[in-house]
Design a protein around this motif. Structure first.
Motif, PDB file in Angstrom:
ATOM      1  N   MET A   1       0.843  -1.192   0.000  1.00 53.68           N
ATOM      2  CA  MET A   1       0.000   0.000   0.000  1.00 53.68           C
ATOM      3  C   MET A   1       0.875   1.237   0.000  1.00 53.68           C
ATOM      4  SD  MET A   1      -3.074   1.224  -0.062  1.00 53.68           S
ATOM      5  CE  MET A   1      -4.081  -0.187   0.417  1.00 53.68           C
TER       6      MET A   1
ATOM      7  N   ASP B   1     -15.525  -6.811  -2.504  1.00 56.53           N
ATOM      8  CA  ASP B   1     -14.782  -6.885  -1.253  1.00 56.53           C
ATOM      9  C   ASP B   1     -13.306  -6.720  -1.591  1.00 56.53           C
ATOM     10  OD1 ASP B   1     -13.378  -7.586   1.040  1.00 56.53           O
ATOM     11  OD2 ASP B   1     -14.716  -9.234   1.573  1.00 56.53           O
ATOM     12  N   ILE B   2     -12.705  -5.626  -1.138  1.00 55.41           N
ATOM     13  CA  ILE B   2     -11.326  -5.322  -1.503  1.00 55.41           C
ATOM     14  C   ILE B   2     -10.347  -6.396  -1.037  1.00 55.41           C
ATOM     15  CG2 ILE B   2     -10.842  -3.983   0.587  1.00 55.41           C
ATOM     16  CD1 ILE B   2      -9.183  -2.103  -1.116  1.00 55.41           C
ATOM     17  N   ASN B   3     -10.728  -7.175  -0.036  1.00 50.47           N
ATOM     18  CA  ASN B   3      -9.848  -8.203   0.514  1.00 50.47           C
ATOM     19  C   ASN B   3     -10.052  -9.582  -0.098  1.00 50.47           C
ATOM     20  OD1 ASN B   3      -8.587  -6.452   2.500  1.00 50.47           O
ATOM     21  ND2 ASN B   3     -10.538  -6.530   3.620  1.00 50.47           N
ATOM     22  N   ASP B   4     -11.082  -9.723  -0.941  1.00 55.11           N
ATOM     23  CA  ASP B   4     -11.375 -11.049  -1.486  1.00 55.11           C
ATOM     24  C   ASP B   4     -12.083 -10.911  -2.827  1.00 55.11           C
ATOM     25  OD1 ASP B   4     -11.978 -13.676  -2.017  1.00 55.11           O
ATOM     26  OD2 ASP B   4     -12.586 -14.136   0.043  1.00 55.11           O
TER      27      ASP B   4
ATOM     28  N   SER C   1      -7.911   1.246  -5.439  1.00 56.10           N
ATOM     29  CA  SER C   1      -7.938  -0.163  -5.016  1.00 56.10           C
ATOM     30  C   SER C   1      -8.530  -1.086  -6.077  1.00 56.10           C
ATOM     31  CB  SER C   1      -8.730  -0.300  -3.716  1.00 56.10           C
ATOM     32  OG  SER C   1     -10.086   0.073  -3.904  1.00 56.10           O
TER      33      SER C   1
END
Length: 343
Positions: free
Chosen positions: A1, A48-51, A17
């Motif tokens: 990041m 979902d930014i994480n998945d 993102s």
């Protein structure tokens, strides 16, 4: 990041993102655009930014309702005239997301985000490593990195690993002093050196497949409904595509020869002036050489993919025409007799 807002590619957090890819427009997607397009810039905004397994919204830069859809997703940040819109439009102008081509294209328009955006992919780094290590062996010998063959190989391997990493700088400090480079010249020079080695490797990797692709293009004959105009276009396009590729290869090899000569004088004679001049001037050639190599790569990779999934003996004239138009569009600089300053 990347924490520093000034070094980010996009100001908008959602856009920052997202995933941006170059996408070949499929027949069922043609109506999305006002004008015919063969390649487009696709933005994927994850639910979902994480998945990413949960999926993503998607839109194409320049699609018919781009302003309305992008405003819903990103607010005012991508309105015409805003910095994020400028960056998206610049990315859309490029034929590929080649990291070196992208950086120079943005830099020429006054956009200079963090260098972390322009790293070579891990997959390419893995493939390139042994090739770059061989290229650096002469420099290791010149700088006393090892007298025995094994020591030279090990030192060259370590140097290649560092040069291909996102932070190669400290390992090349002696070179900075030898070449009498300012800090900016040094930073840009290391980046460009890595870029030239990347382009040499791309050509080395692509060229063995190019001959068979050109032979298949030359030999292919479509079936089905045909007309004289269509047959004439296909016959002429085959010649233009081959001619454009050969012209591009000649120009690319000219640049690589200049690099090889300058590097050879450095490692074999200890004379640094030519290599210094080449590194300082290298950014100016990246737009041209990147576009040329990208166009050749596209012809080889797409034809290889398409020919393996299609029956070449039963291809329709309309399909072959679309493919040739796409190839000619990518090779347009050679087809139109572009003259480059670096020839």
């Amino acid at each position: 990041m990347i924490a520093n807002d000034r070094s980010r590619l996009f100001r908008n957090r959602i856009l920052e993102s997202s995933v941006i890819i170059k996408h070949r427009v499929r027949p069922h997607e043609a109506d999305i655009f006002e004008e015919p397009r063969f390649n487009a810039t696709k933005i994927l905004v994850p639910f979902d930014i994480n998945d990413f397994r949960f999926g993503a919204h998607c839109l194409f830069v320049g699609q018919k309702n781009f302003d309305a859809v992008s405003e819903d997703m990103f607010g005012d940040d991508v309105k015409f005239g805003r910095s994020d819109r400028k960056v998206l439009d610049l990315i859309d102008e490029l034929p590929s997301l080649d990291p070196f081509l992208l950086r120079e294209h943005l830099r020429r328009s006054g956009v200079e985000p963090s260098r972390d955006y322009f790293c070579i992919s891990d997959a390419d780094v893995g493939k390139m490593h042994s090739y770059v290590s061989q290229q650096l062996a002469g420099l290791v010998r010149m700088t006393g990195g090892g007298d025995e063959a094994t020591a030279v190989v090990n030192s060259a391997d370590r140097l290649a690993e560092k040069l291909l990493s996102s932070s190669p700088d400290k390992s090349f400090e002696p070179l900075k002093k030898l070449l009498r480079l300012s800090e900016k010249e040094y930073q840009d020079g290391i980046f460009c050196w890595r870029g030239l080695l990347y382009y040499k490797w791309v050509l080395h990797d692509t060229y063995p497949r190019l001959g068979s692709v050109l032979r298949e293009i030359k030999a292919i004959a479509p079936l089905g409904l045909r007309d004289a105009a269509g047959d004439a276009y296909i016959a002429e396009a085959k010649l233009r595509i081959e001619g454009a590729i050969r012209m591009s290869l000649a120009r690319i090899r000219n640049v690589i020869r200049r690099y090889d000569d300058a590097y050879g004088v450095l490692v074999n004679e200890g004379q640094s002036a030519a290599f210094r001049r080449f590194l300082i001037s290298a950014p100016d050639i990246f737009m041209d050489i990147g576009e040329e190599i990208g166009a050749i790569q596209h012809v080889v990779s797409y034809w290889t993919y398409w020919s393996r999934s299609s029956k070449l003996s039963k291809v329709k004239a309309s399909e072959l025409t679309d493919i040739f138009i796409d190839f000619e569009d990518g090779l347009s600089s050679s087809l139109h007799g572009k003259t480059n300053a670096w020839i």
